[in-house]
Design a protein around this motif. Sequence first.
Motif, PDB file in Angstrom:
ATOM      1  N   ASN A 207       0.713  -1.310   0.083  1.00  0.00           N
ATOM      2  CA  ASN A 207       0.463   0.257  -0.005  1.00  0.00           C
ATOM      3  C   ASN A 207       0.813   1.300   0.179  1.00  0.00           C
ATOM      4  N   PRO A 208       1.705   1.336  -0.746  1.00  0.00           N
ATOM      5  CA  PRO A 208       2.589   2.599  -1.432  1.00  0.00           C
ATOM      6  C   PRO A 208       1.406   3.988  -1.361  1.00  0.00           C
ATOM      7  N   ASP A 209       2.006   5.052  -1.413  1.00  0.00           N
ATOM      8  CA  ASP A 209       0.872   5.874  -1.493  1.00  0.00           C
ATOM      9  C   ASP A 209       1.235   6.630  -3.039  1.00  0.00           C
ATOM     10  N   LEU A 210       2.195   5.951  -4.084  1.00  0.00           N
ATOM     11  CA  LEU A 210       2.562   5.962  -5.142  1.00  0.00           C
ATOM     12  C   LEU A 210       3.607   5.236  -5.773  1.00  0.00           C
ATOM     13  N   LEU A 211       2.956   4.229  -6.767  1.00  0.00           N
ATOM     14  CA  LEU A 211       4.150   3.072  -7.666  1.00  0.00           C
ATOM     15  C   LEU A 211       4.486   3.775  -8.945  1.00  0.00           C
ATOM     16  N   VAL A 212       6.121   3.628  -8.723  1.00  0.00           N
ATOM     17  CA  VAL A 212       6.390   3.802 -10.649  1.00  0.00           C
ATOM     18  C   VAL A 212       6.791   3.118 -10.872  1.00  0.00           C
ATOM     19  N   ASP A 213       6.821   2.909 -11.800  1.00  0.00           N
ATOM     20  CA  ASP A 213       7.509   2.231 -12.522  1.00  0.00           C
ATOM     21  C   ASP A 213       9.267   2.173 -12.615  1.00  0.00           C
ATOM     22  N   THR A 214       9.255   3.630 -13.008  1.00  0.00           N
ATOM     23  CA  THR A 214      11.148   4.185 -12.564  1.00  0.00           C
ATOM     24  C   THR A 214      10.716   5.589 -11.717  1.00  0.00           C
ATOM     25  N   LEU A 215      11.710   6.276 -11.373  1.00  0.00           N
ATOM     26  CA  LEU A 215      11.811   7.377 -11.270  1.00  0.00           C
ATOM     27  C   LEU A 215      12.004   8.354 -12.430  1.00  0.00           C
ATOM     28  N   GLU A 216      11.687   8.098 -13.332  1.00  0.00           N
ATOM     29  CA  GLU A 216      11.521   8.737 -14.395  1.00  0.00           C
ATOM     30  C   GLU A 216      10.322   9.198 -14.105  1.00  0.00           C
ATOM     31  N   GLN A 217       9.652   8.598 -13.388  1.00  0.00           N
ATOM     32  CA  GLN A 217       6.933   9.010 -13.136  1.00  0.00           C
ATOM     33  C   GLN A 217       7.383  10.220 -11.511  1.00  0.00           C
ATOM     34  N   SER A 218       8.330  11.223 -12.022  1.00  0.00           N
ATOM     35  CA  SER A 218       8.440  11.669 -11.078  1.00  0.00           C
ATOM     36  C   SER A 218       6.985  12.171 -10.517  1.00  0.00           C
ATOM     37  N   ASP A 219       6.659  13.370 -11.703  1.00  0.00           N
ATOM     38  CA  ASP A 219       5.617  14.774 -11.715  1.00  0.00           C
ATOM     39  C   ASP A 219       4.545  13.868 -10.718  1.00  0.00           C
ATOM     40  N   GLU A 220       3.691  13.147  -9.797  1.00  0.00           N
ATOM     41  CA  GLU A 220       3.279  13.473  -8.750  1.00  0.00           C
ATOM     42  C   GLU A 220       3.616  13.955  -7.713  1.00  0.00           C
ATOM     43  N   LEU A 221       5.116  12.867  -7.492  1.00  0.00           N
ATOM     44  CA  LEU A 221       5.910  13.218  -6.687  1.00  0.00           C
ATOM     45  C   LEU A 221       6.472  13.779  -6.103  1.00  0.00           C
ATOM     46  N   LEU A 222       6.569  15.443  -7.081  1.00  0.00           N
ATOM     47  CA  LEU A 222       6.621  16.672  -6.651  1.00  0.00           C
ATOM     48  C   LEU A 222       5.830  17.438  -7.421  1.00  0.00           C
ATOM     49  N   ALA A 223       4.471  16.946  -6.700  1.00  0.00           N
ATOM     50  CA  ALA A 223       3.190  17.347  -6.878  1.00  0.00           C
ATOM     51  C   ALA A 223       3.279  18.144  -4.988  1.00  0.00           C
ATOM     52  N   TRP A 224       3.205  16.735  -4.052  1.00  0.00           N
ATOM     53  CA  TRP A 224       3.407  16.823  -3.256  1.00  0.00           C
ATOM     54  C   TRP A 224       3.970  17.379  -2.817  1.00  0.00           C
ATOM     55  N   PHE A 225       5.033  17.958  -3.162  1.00  0.00           N
ATOM     56  CA  PHE A 225       5.634  19.131  -2.522  1.00  0.00           C
ATOM     57  C   PHE A 225       5.597  20.694  -2.520  1.00  0.00           C
ATOM     58  N   ASP A 226       4.349  20.438  -3.239  1.00  0.00           N
ATOM     59  CA  ASP A 226       3.705  22.316  -3.987  1.00  0.00           C
ATOM     60  C   ASP A 226       2.235  23.050  -3.641  1.00  0.00           C
TER      61      ASP A 226
END
Length: 227
Positions: A207-226
Amino acid sequence: MKTCLFDIDGTLIQTGGAGQVAFAQTFADLFGVDEITKEVSFSGRSDRAIALDLMRSHGIEVNESNWHVFRNGYAERLPAALEECVGRVLPGVESLLDTLRQRGDVLIGLLTGNLEQTAELKLGYYGLWDHFPFGGFGDNCTERNDIAAIAVEHAVRLHGEPGAKDAHTVVVIGDTMHDVTCAHSVGAKAVAVPTGGQSADELARSNPDLLVDTLEQSDELLAWFDN
């Protein structure tokens, strides 16, 4: 107050098994163990927990003296193992670190079971160590949750803001269910990436908050900091 904490092995880098090679060489050279048991798991655990479990499995007395013998011997053997094994920086890592650094409002740290010295050796070998001014390490803890708590407390001190802990956005990025569990233990958001030893399906069950294939998919996690 914003902090992003990274696991190392399987998240930032793959070392081609250099850590396990150096572990095995240390137990062979210093404790006379020809081949370490495969019954002790390395994935997502602290080096201290792994080493102490290996000592128990091989009938070696578990005490601080033997721990220091192991720790020093492991650090001595790791550089050669890093040279011997073929590894790499994982996809998206350098770009994400550069983006976080350029923002200027996010502390970048480590949350790892590695010893601090061997974390520096690994990340220094791949040119990443200077990105991380602080972290929680596996020198003195056997439980990842305890390492997470240390990393967050360190971040709070570095931010130096009254009441910062209550208004603290923490993101933990890792490749095992242990990373997800320890993230949630400190109230952090957990990003899971199946670039290490566990599959996306296995990580999803934690149950992670976000599951991505690679860290190239970073838009959603970066949005958390906004927010």
